[in-house]
Design a protein around this motif. Structure first.
Motif, mmCIF file in Angstrom:
data_model
loop_
_atom_site.group_PDB
_atom_site.id
_atom_site.type_symbol
_atom_site.label_atom_id
_atom_site.label_comp_id
_atom_site.label_asym_id
_atom_site.label_seq_id
_atom_site.Cartn_x
_atom_site.Cartn_y
_atom_site.Cartn_z
ATOM 1 N N VAL A 1 58.220 125.720 56.891
ATOM 2 C CA VAL A 1 58.712 125.905 55.896
ATOM 3 C C VAL A 1 57.259 126.306 55.123
ATOM 4 N N LEU A 2 57.014 127.971 54.453
ATOM 5 C CA LEU A 2 55.901 128.525 53.512
ATOM 6 C C LEU A 2 55.811 127.775 52.354
ATOM 7 N N ALA A 3 54.805 126.913 51.836
ATOM 8 C CA ALA A 3 55.171 126.835 50.830
ATOM 9 C C ALA A 3 54.834 127.957 49.627
ATOM 10 N N PRO A 4 55.600 128.124 48.711
ATOM 11 C CA PRO A 4 54.938 129.165 48.037
ATOM 12 C C PRO A 4 53.569 129.836 47.859
ATOM 13 N N LYS A 5 53.924 131.160 47.784
ATOM 14 C CA LYS A 5 52.649 131.727 47.800
ATOM 15 C C LYS A 5 51.392 130.965 46.761
ATOM 16 N N TRP B 1 51.072 127.595 45.588
ATOM 17 C CA TRP B 1 50.747 126.734 46.200
ATOM 18 C C TRP B 1 49.429 126.972 47.117
ATOM 19 N N TRP B 2 49.242 128.140 47.618
ATOM 20 C CA TRP B 2 48.072 128.717 48.979
ATOM 21 C C TRP B 2 46.661 127.821 47.673
ATOM 22 N N TYR B 3 45.359 127.086 48.744
ATOM 23 C CA TYR B 3 44.627 127.365 48.322
ATOM 24 C C TYR B 3 43.932 128.840 49.056
ATOM 25 N N ASP B 4 44.215 129.971 49.175
ATOM 26 C CA ASP B 4 43.651 130.891 49.789
ATOM 27 C C ASP B 4 44.502 132.327 50.894
ATOM 28 N N ASP B 5 45.154 132.514 49.634
ATOM 29 C CA ASP B 5 45.829 134.337 49.742
ATOM 30 C C ASP B 5 46.154 134.463 51.765
ATOM 31 N N ASP B 6 44.847 134.602 52.091
ATOM 32 C CA ASP B 6 45.072 134.775 53.849
ATOM 33 C C ASP B 6 45.452 134.017 54.497
ATOM 34 N N ALA B 7 45.647 132.578 53.738
ATOM 35 C CA ALA B 7 46.097 131.494 54.083
ATOM 36 C C ALA B 7 47.620 130.466 53.975
ATOM 37 N N PRO B 8 48.446 131.058 54.618
ATOM 38 C CA PRO B 8 49.658 130.427 54.155
ATOM 39 C C PRO B 8 49.714 128.983 54.964
ATOM 40 N N LEU B 9 50.225 128.153 53.206
ATOM 41 C CA LEU B 9 49.985 126.746 53.724
ATOM 42 C C LEU B 9 52.348 126.599 54.542
ATOM 43 N N TYR B 10 51.868 125.664 55.211
ATOM 44 C CA TYR B 10 53.175 125.083 55.649
ATOM 45 C C TYR B 10 53.360 123.432 55.197
ATOM 46 N N LEU B 11 54.612 123.809 55.323
ATOM 47 C CA LEU B 11 55.377 121.971 55.372
ATOM 48 C C LEU B 11 55.424 121.528 56.209
ATOM 49 N N PHE B 12 54.588 120.171 55.927
ATOM 50 C CA PHE B 12 54.881 119.081 57.528
ATOM 51 C C PHE B 12 55.377 117.896 56.576
ATOM 52 N N PHE B 13 55.950 116.953 57.393
ATOM 53 C CA PHE B 13 56.638 115.554 57.561
ATOM 54 C C PHE B 13 55.849 114.817 58.436
ATOM 55 N N ASP B 14 55.248 114.134 57.085
ATOM 56 C CA ASP B 14 54.505 112.497 57.924
ATOM 57 C C ASP B 14 54.871 111.633 57.885
ATOM 58 N N PHE B 15 55.127 110.667 58.400
ATOM 59 C CA PHE B 15 56.175 109.392 58.708
ATOM 60 C C PHE B 15 54.994 108.700 57.159
ATOM 61 N N ASN B 16 54.497 108.291 57.429
ATOM 62 C CA ASN B 16 53.441 107.762 56.821
ATOM 63 C C ASN B 16 52.635 108.226 55.271
ATOM 64 N N ASP B 17 53.249 109.469 55.270
ATOM 65 C CA ASP B 17 52.638 110.024 53.525
ATOM 66 C C ASP B 17 53.625 110.556 52.730
ATOM 67 N N GLY B 18 54.709 111.100 53.497
ATOM 68 C CA GLY B 18 56.017 111.875 53.601
ATOM 69 C C GLY B 18 55.507 113.699 53.181
ATOM 70 N N MET B 19 56.049 114.388 52.301
ATOM 71 C CA MET B 19 55.976 115.695 53.061
ATOM 72 C C MET B 19 54.592 115.905 52.700
ATOM 73 N N ARG B 20 53.219 117.340 53.272
ATOM 74 C CA ARG B 20 52.377 117.625 52.885
ATOM 75 C C ARG B 20 52.284 118.898 53.385
ATOM 76 N N PHE B 21 51.012 119.698 53.619
ATOM 77 C CA PHE B 21 50.911 121.265 53.944
ATOM 78 C C PHE B 21 50.004 121.193 55.382
#
Length: 66
Positions: free
Chosen positions: A5-9, A11-31
């Motif tokens: 799952v790609l985060a909306p553009k 939200w990205w820190y850098d246009d050339d570095a797509p952010l993907y969502l991932f689930f961490d059991f300790n911290d919840g949804m992260r990028f």
């Protein structure tokens, strides 16, 4: 099948570095920019449970061949 799952553009820190969502059991949804992180893979059921199945989030289908 599983999906990345790609985060909306806006939200990205850098246009050339797509952010993907991932689930961490300790911290919840992260990028992450590391799309090969196994935690970036979601099933259809997880997409629905986490509310990621709408059009707001772009999905990339991942087959077992990848």
């Amino acid at each position: 099948n599983q999906y990345r799952v790609l985060a909306p553009k806006s939200w990205w820190y850098d246009d050339d570095a797509p952010l993907y969502l991932f689930f961490d059991f300790n911290d919840g949804m992260r990028f992450t920019v590391n799309k090969d992180n196994p935690s970036t893979l979601f099933t259809k059921e997880q997409l629905s449970a986490f509310g990621l199945d709408g059009e707001y989030f772009k999905k990339e289908e991942v087959t077992d061949d990848d």
